[in-house]
Design an enzyme around this catalytic site. Structure first.
Site, PDB file in Angstrom:
ATOM      1  N   GLY B  14       0.824  -1.201   0.000  1.00 19.55           N
ATOM      2  CA  GLY B  14       0.000   0.000   0.000  1.00 19.55           C
ATOM      3  C   GLY B  14       0.857   1.248   0.000  1.00 19.55           C
ATOM      4  N   VAL B  16       4.184   3.693  -1.407  1.00 19.27           N
ATOM      5  CA  VAL B  16       4.551   4.159  -2.754  1.00 19.27           C
ATOM      6  C   VAL B  16       5.601   3.256  -3.405  1.00 19.27           C
ATOM      7  CG1 VAL B  16       6.300   5.796  -1.909  1.00 19.27           C
ATOM      8  CG2 VAL B  16       5.198   6.195  -4.096  1.00 19.27           C
ATOM      9  N   ASP B  17       6.505   2.686  -2.616  1.00 14.01           N
ATOM     10  CA  ASP B  17       7.559   1.860  -3.211  1.00 14.01           C
ATOM     11  C   ASP B  17       6.998   0.632  -3.917  1.00 14.01           C
ATOM     12  OD1 ASP B  17       9.815   2.539  -0.433  1.00 14.01           O
ATOM     13  OD2 ASP B  17       9.512   3.608  -2.324  1.00 14.01           O
ATOM     14  N   CYS B 107      10.946 -11.178   8.908  1.00 12.26           N
ATOM     15  CA  CYS B 107       9.803 -11.156   7.987  1.00 12.26           C
ATOM     16  C   CYS B 107      10.268 -11.464   6.572  1.00 12.26           C
ATOM     17  CB  CYS B 107       9.112  -9.802   8.036  1.00 12.26           C
ATOM     18  SG  CYS B 107       7.733  -9.670   6.878  1.00 12.26           S
ATOM     19  N   GLY B 131       9.176  -3.865  -3.441  1.00 11.93           N
ATOM     20  CA  GLY B 131       9.655  -2.508  -3.641  1.00 11.93           C
ATOM     21  C   GLY B 131      10.932  -2.208  -2.878  1.00 11.93           C
ATOM     22  N   CYS B 203       5.923  -2.769  11.797  1.00  6.74           N
ATOM     23  CA  CYS B 203       4.569  -2.751  11.253  1.00  6.74           C
ATOM     24  C   CYS B 203       3.517  -3.297  12.202  1.00  6.74           C
ATOM     25  CB  CYS B 203       4.508  -3.502   9.923  1.00  6.74           C
ATOM     26  SG  CYS B 203       4.702  -5.278  10.060  1.00  6.74           S
TER      27      CYS B 203
END
Lengths: 403, 374
Positions: B14, B16-17, B107, B131, B203
């Site tokens: 979600g 931009v990368d 992760c 990304g 996150c």
């Protein structure tokens, strides 16, 4: 790319008759408010009244016995029915309220009941018997002095199971005529021959996008003698039963779809029976260990609910999508992540088994080519996921997946 | 950039990368799917308290919008269970051991490039794209993992767990771009996420790490702060609030010289602090090492060891220092000695070895708790 819809229980898609609706001109009825006094309003009014008549006729209910109230969909219809049974503000005489329903209902029935429970009312959810069937006795055993509603769906959206609503309602009505009887007929309508007039129901919910009309529109049929009450208040539309300017286009499609349904219900059922039989037979060759649980009980002609053998990894639904065939598993969830089916859990399947469930459900009007296309797509999907081990030896072990 | 795959899964967060990564691949004619990984159930963790409704994280909405705009299929994969076991549980356990965890590395290693890849494989997708700012190149000796061209955004540090065999099936479309260039591309295409702020924190932790750990059942208890002599000089309210090398937040006043955390003594629940001189070490050990560079893999095959001088990057924002590194296959542990300065390390963190240019990732692992003292 070409797509074939084998997910009719989630959304039927527009039937041909409804597609014709979209050549709409600016002076057509759906462009106006039925409450307006002028010609436009009159046209809109006439439009929705025609739809109302078509729907009543299709469901074979008599306007003298039932009224048809248009809603924004069956979720609203279900919410309305439960709220109606809860009683109007003036009726807070009873100190306690009890509701009976089943553990396999749609969330639009379970959630309002859960809400009532949080507010202090009691709810009994009847579970299926071990063989998956529903026993009338259980409902009778659950009756209490303060029971005011029994809500039982006519057919289940996930498994296709047909519930013995006529028997349950007849038994309750004869003992307790005071109890409000509601049935969610969303999946049954158009997929099952039902004499709705003889159900003994006080309220019946139906949905547009399950019979080939637009989504966002539905209806609730309420026994005509019952006093007026509305969940949604405002401009007193629908004879004060449900305020809000009517969704004329949606209602129009509901009427058109209902009329088309009434004209062809027999042939539809035959067509659904045939495609289901064909696809089920093919599935059994593709996945020999597949368990088609919708075969275990009286189920809608158009619905296959199957549990795949353990060891088939992967995202069957996503993979099928990439091959051009649309199917479901579990219950859809708005974030896109499937939840374990409460229906299958209530039937005694484990969470793990429920995670291997697939629902394949059919329209009545496929071209033969489309059926073949869908079947071949499924074949490609299963070929990818079945390791040689499973195919040859029928292993259902944990480690039989090659990767 | 490898676009000679049948179909590629692009992990979309979600942000931009990953949005631009998907866009670039699609513009190059690659056949791609956008996938968001649901790793954390906001419902169960203070998001919504209603059972059957889901909190659709806004990020998924953004990813979905971008996928629709680019014109690619979009799915959400449920990876919660894996994430809980491989990332969150490890995170909590690492703190319990008095070490500093690296959840982003876990992760990547265990969820993104293992579990997600497995599921992608089963969908007939031959590669996973993200990304990340990093590059993969290929020559006669094999595949190489390099830093991204934008040194300030380079994320190769978090990718040291990639296996050589995975590199041909991994795509980093942003490796040759700078962050401003990426935003420009996003803006140019009218992506909603062009100006979206970057997520900075872990996150799955909103709020403080301490609260998070307590919520997950770790009651980190108060204890003493001591000098290496054992002399008590203060108190702390939980080891998780400290990292080796830390100087701030010690609350032990009255010293002429600055004091640093030397060690987190989990056995006695003590924070051991000392002077800069005490902090400095000559070297350290690295375990759970993954080797990527073809030259290292060859060395292992030939001699069962990797012995060389290289640059070691010891945390995300770290320039890297020259070290002599000796790893043997027999015990899987690398002994690392500083060449120039005696520097500090945070046990539990990743140590990633780069060639002396500082460009290619040779391999990396986890810094062990026992330091080599002079």
């Amino acid at each position: 790319m070409k797509r074939v819809n084998f997910d009719a229980n989630a959304c039927y898609g527009l039937v041909e008759e409804v597609q014709g609706v979209f050549n709409i001109s600016a002076d057509a009825a759906p462009c106006f408010n039925p409450s307006s006094i002028h010609a436009g309003g009159q046209a809109a009014r006439a439009c929705i009244e025609e739809a109302r008549a078509d729907l009543m006729s299709a469901i074979n209910l008599n306007p003298g016995e039932y009224r048809c109230i248009f809603t924004a969909g069956a979720t609203e219809s279900n919410n309305f029915a439960i709220a109606y049974a809860t009683g109007s503000q003036a009726e807070q005489v009873l100190s306690s309220r009890h509701y009976i329903s089943t553990a396999v209902e749609h969330p639009s029935v379970l959630k309002p009941l859960e809400h009532r429970n949080q507010l202090g009312d009691q709810v009994t959810l009847i579970n299926p018997e071990r063989d998956g069937s529903f026993s009338v006795e259980r409902f009778l055993e659950a009756l209490r002095a303060d029971t005011r509603l029994v809500s039982v769906m006519l057919a289940n959206n996930e498994t296709g199971q047909i519930l013995p609503v006529p028997e349950i309602f007849a038994a309750i009505k004869s003992r307790r005529p005071d109890i409000f009887l509601h049935t969610d007929a969303v999946q049954a309508f158009g997929k099952l021959q039902v004499d709705f007039a003889k159900l003994n129901a006080d309220a019946i919910s139906v949905s547009g996008h399950k019979i080939g009309a637009l989504s966002g529109v539905g209806a609730v049929f309420v026994r005509e003698a019952l006093p007026t009450w509305s969940l949604i208040r405002g401009g007193a539309q629908e004879l004060s039963w449900r305020s809000g300017t009517e969704n004329v286009l949606g209602i129009h499609t509901l009427g058109v779809a209902a009329r088309a349904l009434a004209a062809s219900i027999d042939t539809r059922l035959i067509a659904m029976r045939e495609v289901r039989a064909k696809v089920a037979a093919e599935l059994k060759t593709m996945v020999p260990q597949i368990r088609i649980i919708s075969d275990q009980f009286n189920s809608l002609e158009n619905t296959i609910c199957a549990i795949l053998p353990a060891g088939i990894g992967g995202d069957i639904v996503v993979s099928a999508d990439l091959e051009g065939v649309l199917i479901s598993s579990g219950s859809a969830c708005s974030s896109g992540k499937p939840l374990a089916s409460h229906v299958l859990l209530a039937m005694g399947y484990s969470k793990e088994e429920a995670s291997r469930a697939l629902r394949i459900s059919f329209r009545h009007d496929y071209e033969p080519d489309d059926i073949t296309y869908g079947v071949e797509a499924l074949r490609r999907v299963f070929e990818k996921y079945l390791s040689a081990d499973i195919k040859i030896n029928g292993l259902s072990g944990e480690n039989s997946l090659a990767n | 950039m490898q676009t000679d795959h049948d179909r590629i899964v692009v992990a979309m967060s979600g942000g931009v990368d990953s949005s631009v990564a998907a866009l670039l691949l699609q513009q190059q004619g690659a056949n791609i799917l956008g996938v968001s990984m649901q790793v954390w159930d906001y419902r169960k963790n203070g998001g919504c308290d209603s059972r059957a409704t889901c909190c659709s994280p806004d990020d998924f909405t953004d990813a979905r919008k971008v996928a629709a705009k680019i014109g690619i299929p979009y799915y959400v994969f449920d990876l919660e269970e894996y994430f809980k076991e491989e990332v969150i549980d490890r995170f909590v356990e690492t703190y319990r051991q008095g070490l500093t965890p690296n959840p982003c590395v876990d992760c990547n290693n265990r969820v993104k490039f293992r579990e997600l890849r497995k599921r992608s494989d089963s969908l007939g997708c031959s590669a996973v794209a993200t990304g990340h700012y990093a590059r993969i190149t290929c020559d006669d000796s094999g595949y190489h993992l390099l830093r991204g061209l934008d040194r300030s955004k380079d994320q190769s540090y978090f990718l040291y767990g990639l296996a050589q065999a995975e590199l041909p099936r991994t795509v980093f479309p942003l490796g040759e771009l700078t962050k401003p260039e990426v935003r420009e591309i996003a803006r140019g295409f009218g992506l909603a996420t062009a100006n979206k702020a970057e997520s900075q924190d872990i996150c799955f932790v909103s709020g403080s790490v301490s609260d998070f750990l307590v919520q997950l059942g770790g009651r980190m208890s108060a204890g003493d702060i001591v000098r290496s002599s054992g002399e008590k000089v203060g108190e702390h309210d939980g080891l998780h609030g400290f990292t080796v090398g830390q100087r701030r937040g010690l609350n032990v006043g009255g010293n002429s010289e600055p004091l640093y955390v030397l060690e987190l003594d989990t056995a006695k629940n003590r924070v051991v602090i000392g002077s800069r001189a005490e902090l400095e070490i000559e070297g350290f050990k690295v375990s759970e090492v993954n080797w990527i560079a073809p030259e290292c893999i060859e060395a292992i095959q030939r001699e069962g060891q990797v012995k060389l001088r290289c640059l070691a990057q010891l945390r995300h924002r770290h320039a890297g220092v020259p070290v002599d590194m000796h790893w043997t296959a027999s015990n899987g542990v690398a002994k690392v000695s500083f060449v120039e300065e005696h520097s500090t390390v945070s046990p539990g963190q990743a140590a990633v070895f780069y060639d002396l240019d500082g460009t290619e990732v040779l391999g990396g692992g986890r810094i062990e708790a026992q330091a080599l003292r002079a």
